[in-house]
Design an enzyme around this catalytic site. Structure first.
Site, PDB file in Angstrom:
ATOM      1  N   PHE A 124      36.388   3.197  55.436  1.00  0.00           N
ATOM      2  CA  PHE A 124      35.920   2.972  54.227  1.00  0.00           C
ATOM      3  C   PHE A 124      35.470   4.156  53.471  1.00  0.00           C
ATOM      4  O   PHE A 124      35.746   4.220  52.137  1.00  0.00           O
ATOM      5  CB  PHE A 124      34.939   1.864  54.198  1.00  0.00           C
ATOM      6  CG  PHE A 124      33.481   2.410  54.142  1.00  0.00           C
ATOM      7  CD1 PHE A 124      32.977   2.648  52.733  1.00  0.00           C
ATOM      8  CD2 PHE A 124      32.739   2.278  55.129  1.00  0.00           C
ATOM      9  CE1 PHE A 124      31.632   3.163  52.903  1.00  0.00           C
ATOM     10  CE2 PHE A 124      31.576   2.752  55.320  1.00  0.00           C
ATOM     11  CZ  PHE A 124      30.853   3.160  54.118  1.00  0.00           C
TER      12      PHE A 124
ATOM     13  N   ARG B  73      37.499  -2.841  53.071  1.00  0.00           N
ATOM     14  CA  ARG B  73      36.432  -2.795  51.977  1.00  0.00           C
ATOM     15  C   ARG B  73      37.128  -2.067  50.877  1.00  0.00           C
ATOM     16  O   ARG B  73      36.703  -2.295  49.609  1.00  0.00           O
ATOM     17  CB  ARG B  73      35.187  -1.872  52.361  1.00  0.00           C
ATOM     18  CG  ARG B  73      34.745  -2.133  53.900  1.00  0.00           C
ATOM     19  CD  ARG B  73      33.389  -2.267  54.026  1.00  0.00           C
ATOM     20  NE  ARG B  73      32.936  -2.426  55.381  1.00  0.00           N
ATOM     21  CZ  ARG B  73      33.100  -3.418  55.857  1.00  0.00           C
ATOM     22  NH1 ARG B  73      33.712  -4.486  55.421  1.00  0.00           N
ATOM     23  NH2 ARG B  73      32.665  -3.730  57.121  1.00  0.00           N
TER      24      ARG B  73
ATOM     25  N   CYS C 232      30.696  11.258  57.267  1.00  0.00           N
ATOM     26  CA  CYS C 232      30.543  11.622  58.614  1.00  0.00           C
ATOM     27  C   CYS C 232      30.058  13.204  58.722  1.00  0.00           C
ATOM     28  O   CYS C 232      29.529  13.564  59.721  1.00  0.00           O
ATOM     29  CB  CYS C 232      31.795  11.615  59.403  1.00  0.00           C
ATOM     30  SG  CYS C 232      33.006  12.762  58.815  1.00  0.00           S
TER      31      CYS C 232
ATOM     32  N   LYS D  53      46.761   1.315  58.368  1.00  0.00           N
ATOM     33  CA  LYS D  53      45.802   0.115  58.334  1.00  0.00           C
ATOM     34  C   LYS D  53      44.462   0.691  57.431  1.00  0.00           C
ATOM     35  O   LYS D  53      43.615   1.179  58.312  1.00  0.00           O
ATOM     36  CB  LYS D  53      45.323  -0.599  59.661  1.00  0.00           C
ATOM     37  CG  LYS D  53      44.883  -2.140  59.792  1.00  0.00           C
ATOM     38  CD  LYS D  53      43.894  -2.364  58.767  1.00  0.00           C
ATOM     39  CE  LYS D  53      42.541  -2.113  59.514  1.00  0.00           C
ATOM     40  NZ  LYS D  53      41.336  -2.386  58.504  1.00  0.00           N
TER      41      LYS D  53
ATOM     42  N   SER E  73      33.595   4.275  63.109  1.00  0.00           N
ATOM     43  CA  SER E  73      32.259   4.379  63.901  1.00  0.00           C
ATOM     44  C   SER E  73      32.583   4.628  65.472  1.00  0.00           C
ATOM     45  O   SER E  73      33.773   4.119  65.878  1.00  0.00           O
ATOM     46  CB  SER E  73      31.421   3.157  63.465  1.00  0.00           C
ATOM     47  OG  SER E  73      32.055   1.867  64.207  1.00  0.00           O
TER      48      SER E  73
HETATM   49  P1  NAD Z   1      34.422   0.978  60.966  1.00  0.00           P
HETATM   50  O1  NAD Z   1      34.423   1.689  62.605  1.00  0.00           O
HETATM   51  O2  NAD Z   1      33.550  -0.331  60.842  1.00  0.00           O
HETATM   52  O3  NAD Z   1      35.811   0.770  60.547  1.00  0.00           O
HETATM   53  C1  NAD Z   1      37.021   1.610  60.847  1.00  0.00           C
HETATM   54  C2  NAD Z   1      38.222   0.831  60.976  1.00  0.00           C
HETATM   55  O4  NAD Z   1      38.061   0.107  62.179  1.00  0.00           O
HETATM   56  C3  NAD Z   1      38.423  -0.107  59.769  1.00  0.00           C
HETATM   57  O5  NAD Z   1      39.802   0.186  59.469  1.00  0.00           O
HETATM   58  C4  NAD Z   1      38.213  -1.510  60.391  1.00  0.00           C
HETATM   59  O6  NAD Z   1      39.020  -2.504  59.837  1.00  0.00           O
HETATM   60  C5  NAD Z   1      38.631  -1.193  61.661  1.00  0.00           C
HETATM   61  N1  NAD Z   1      37.786  -2.099  62.730  1.00  0.00           N
HETATM   62  C6  NAD Z   1      36.180  -2.472  62.550  1.00  0.00           C
HETATM   63  N2  NAD Z   1      36.166  -3.156  63.723  1.00  0.00           N
HETATM   64  C7  NAD Z   1      37.166  -3.308  64.614  1.00  0.00           C
HETATM   65  C8  NAD Z   1      37.273  -4.117  65.784  1.00  0.00           C
HETATM   66  N3  NAD Z   1      36.234  -4.748  66.253  1.00  0.00           N
HETATM   67  N4  NAD Z   1      38.587  -3.846  66.209  1.00  0.00           N
HETATM   68  C9  NAD Z   1      39.495  -3.404  65.797  1.00  0.00           C
HETATM   69  N5  NAD Z   1      39.440  -2.503  64.667  1.00  0.00           N
HETATM   70  C10 NAD Z   1      38.169  -2.681  64.081  1.00  0.00           C
HETATM   71  O7  NAD Z   1      33.873   2.299  60.117  1.00  0.00           O
HETATM   72  P2  NAD Z   1      33.913   2.346  58.821  1.00  0.00           P
HETATM   73  O8  NAD Z   1      32.433   1.808  58.383  1.00  0.00           O
HETATM   74  O9  NAD Z   1      34.645   2.026  57.798  1.00  0.00           O
HETATM   75  O10 NAD Z   1      33.487   3.804  58.538  1.00  0.00           O
HETATM   76  C11 NAD Z   1      32.143   4.584  58.916  1.00  0.00           C
HETATM   77  C12 NAD Z   1      32.206   5.251  59.967  1.00  0.00           C
HETATM   78  O11 NAD Z   1      33.378   6.314  60.150  1.00  0.00           O
HETATM   79  C13 NAD Z   1      30.863   6.356  60.075  1.00  0.00           C
HETATM   80  O12 NAD Z   1      30.341   6.050  61.645  1.00  0.00           O
HETATM   81  C14 NAD Z   1      31.440   7.561  59.998  1.00  0.00           C
HETATM   82  O13 NAD Z   1      30.679   8.721  60.786  1.00  0.00           O
HETATM   83  C15 NAD Z   1      32.890   7.739  60.540  1.00  0.00           C
HETATM   84  N6  NAD Z   1      33.670   8.493  60.125  1.00  0.00           N
HETATM   85  C16 NAD Z   1      33.676   9.733  61.057  1.00  0.00           C
HETATM   86  C17 NAD Z   1      34.780  10.598  60.423  1.00  0.00           C
HETATM   87  C18 NAD Z   1      35.083  11.697  61.351  1.00  0.00           C
HETATM   88  O14 NAD Z   1      36.140  12.600  61.153  1.00  0.00           O
HETATM   89  N7  NAD Z   1      34.498  11.771  62.479  1.00  0.00           N
HETATM   90  C19 NAD Z   1      35.259  10.747  59.171  1.00  0.00           C
HETATM   91  C20 NAD Z   1      35.068   9.558  58.246  1.00  0.00           C
HETATM   92  C21 NAD Z   1      34.192   8.419  58.677  1.00  0.00           C
END
Ligand code: NAD
Length: 499
Positions: free
Chosen positions: A149, A177, A281, A173, A226
């Site tokens: 998000f 949010r 991040c 996908k 995450s």
């Molecule tokens: P999230 O892991 O909750 O969700 C990310 C994606 O995964 C979404 O599209 C969501 O629908 C999907 N998802 C969530 N739970 C799932 C499940 N159980 N099974 C399958 N798909 C699922 O992350 P978020 O809250 O949207 O984003 C924040 C996180 O992203 C933070 O931890 C941040 O550090 C990280 N992030 C990392 C980078 C990087 O390059 N390392 C960049 C941006 C954000």
């Protein structure tokens, strides 16, 4: 209530599963739209559509594909204000931050204009008698991007741009949010000349994601989010024989040496720690001053700066420092972690736990928090808070400070503030973290370098954008060819002799 759709074959298509996720306006706490959650069957249909569109796109010459990227740059610039407003409305970040989000994505699209150069193969003339050897880069086919998000424009563009430029079809996908900007970008790609069907957007949750991960058609998976989900996606995608790159969470440390310019360091920490409400991040969430005297000077500089931060909705103008966090659950989770920090003995120097904004009492606002005397066994140190909370962990020596960053499970970004070249150089060489800043708090590499963390911040081999992205989204094929010698004795071509 506005009902969002999927983007299938270049059209908005209503969801049919009957399941929806609420899309909030984080500033007011109101639900502003319903986002359809795709069923497995809807996701499979989108994959099949992408598969039907991919061969012609893959066979389109790279220069023509690059022209779509060029047109996309123009269209994004044309619609920048509209895109930024839509982004802020769903995410909550300020308009300048939203424009930064779009701009950083746009820069990767600009980089993709160089696709013909990036996709050139290699050639060995006369590898043996009459033998030539050449390699070419071919698209994977249909790939999936599963996005977070926090950067609803930048993250999809970092993946969709290179994937398309390489000749793949993409099923995106987005985060449930804030799905509107990815949908707007998909529409702009069609206006830019991308054939319909090459880029599909499926909104959804675990059901859609698992369908992508199990599909035999999907050849590559890019995930950002995450760490627990990154690990899950990587394991399931690779177990199904797919190429995968999965980027996870972070806990970025900034070390402040006694010789650092303390005003510069404090200013840097304010932007890096609290910008975008800490939902980055690459946010700095841990400041590690070396020596008690450095720590005291740092806290003295930080306190008035944190107190001055203006927290308000994006509609309140460009001098707003940061807006609300994304959901009520995110707000409650952050406040829970802050309480745990207090209970576990950290000193909460700036306490905004009762923060409330007149007229926006139901919004998801969290005021800025500053902790001192945080120790490495506390939950606020170990966990990615993803909120406007900065923890100061005091180190006695440089060795203790660098050791702390190296021992943390995450390895996305880090920074050191110092005037000493030896220390800076040692830090850059020894640290086991993917992106390093020297007097730069958020060292996000530009589009023509690559972006990626180490340790539990990344599962896979190839980074995001830059040359790695062209490797990730293509396969190498190497051809060895032999043609019978064309020369007769005496140097005449044999077809001449046939005249
Ligand atoms: P999230 O892991 O909750 O969700 C990310 C994606 O995964 C979404 O599209 C969501 O629908 C999907 N998802 C969530 N739970 C799932 C499940 N159980 N099974 C399958 N798909 C699922 O992350 P978020 O809250 O949207 O984003 C924040 C996180 O992203 C933070 O931890 C941040 O550090 C990280 N992030 C990392 C980078 C990087 O390059 N390392 C960049 C941006 C954000």
């Amino acid at each position: 209530m506005k009902e969002l759709s999927h983007w299938i074959n270049g059209e908005n298509v209503k969801g049919t599963s009957g399941r929806f996720a609420d899309v909030f306006n984080p500033a007011t706490g109101e639900v502003q739209a319903k986002c359809p959650m795709a069923s497995a069957a809807e996701t499979e249909a989108a994959i099949a559509n992408a598969a039907a569109a991919q061969p012609a796109w893959g066979a389109t010459n790279p220069q023509k594909r690059a022209r779509v990227m060029m047109a996309m740059v123009g269209l994004m610039n044309r619609d920048m204000d509209k895109l930024a407003e839509a982004l802020s409305r769903e995410h909550g970040k300020t308009i300048p931050d939203a424009k930064g989000d779009l701009q950083r994505g746009l820069e990767v699209i600009e980089y993709c204009i160089g696709a013909p150069q990036m996709l050139k193969g290699e050639f060995t003339d006369d590898a043996g008698p009459g033998i030539d050897m050449y390699s070419m880069r071919q698209p994977l086919g249909v790939v999936a991007s599963i996005m977070p998000f926090n950067f609803p424009a930048m993250m999809p563009l970092w993946h969709v741009g290179p994937a398309l430029a390489c000749g793949n079809a993409v099923v995106l996908k987005p985060s449930e949010r804030d799905p509107s900007v990815p949908m707007m970008l998909a529409e702009l790609f069609v206006e830019a000349g991308l054939p319909k069907g090459v880029f599909q957007v499926v909104n959804g949750d675990k059901e859609a994601v698992d369908t992508l991960l199990d599909s035999e058609t999907i050849q590559g998976v890019s995930f950002v989010g995450s760490t627990p989900i990154a690990h899950y996606i990587y394991s399931r995608a690779t177990a199904n024989g797919k190429r995968a790159q999965c980027f996870g969470g972070a806990k970025n440390h900034m070390i402040i040496m006694p010789d650092a310019d303390m005003d510069q360091a404090a200013d840097a920490l304010i932007g890096a720690g609290f910008g975008a409400a800490g939902e980055r991040c690459m946010a700095v969430s841990v400041a590690v001053p070396v020596g008690n005297e450095t720590a005291d000077r740092l806290i003295e500089k930080l306190v008035p700066r944190v107190e001055k931060l203006r927290v308000a909705p994006y509609t309140d103008g460009d001098d707003v420092d940061f807006g609300p966090v994304v959901t009520r659950e995110a707000k409650e989770r952050i406040l829970g972690l802050i309480n745990s920090g207090v209970e576990q003995g950290a000193k909460l120097v700036i306490d905004n736990r009762n923060f409330s904004l007149q007229g926006y009492e139901n919004g998801f606002f969290v005021g800025p928090h500053l902790f001192d005397h945080v120790t490495t066994d506390m939950d606020i140190y170990k966990t990615e808070i993803f909120g406007p909370v900065l923890s100061v962990v005091r180190a006695k020596t440089y060795e203790e400070a660098i050791g702390m960053a190296m021992d943390h499970e995450y390895g996305n970004g880090t920074a050191i503030f110092t005037r000493d070249g030896d220390t800076a150089r040692d830090f850059a060489h020894r640290i086991n973290i993917g992106m390093v800043g020297i007097n730069v708090p958020i060292p996000v590499p530009l589009a023509y370098h690559t972006f990626g963390g180490w340790k539990k911040s990344m599962f896979g081999d190839l980074n995001q954008h830059g040359p790695d992205s062209f490797k990730f989204y293509t396969r190498t094929k190497t051809v060895t060819s032999r043609w019978p010698s064309g020369l007769k004795e005496g140097g005449e071509f044999h077809f001449k002799a046939m005249d």
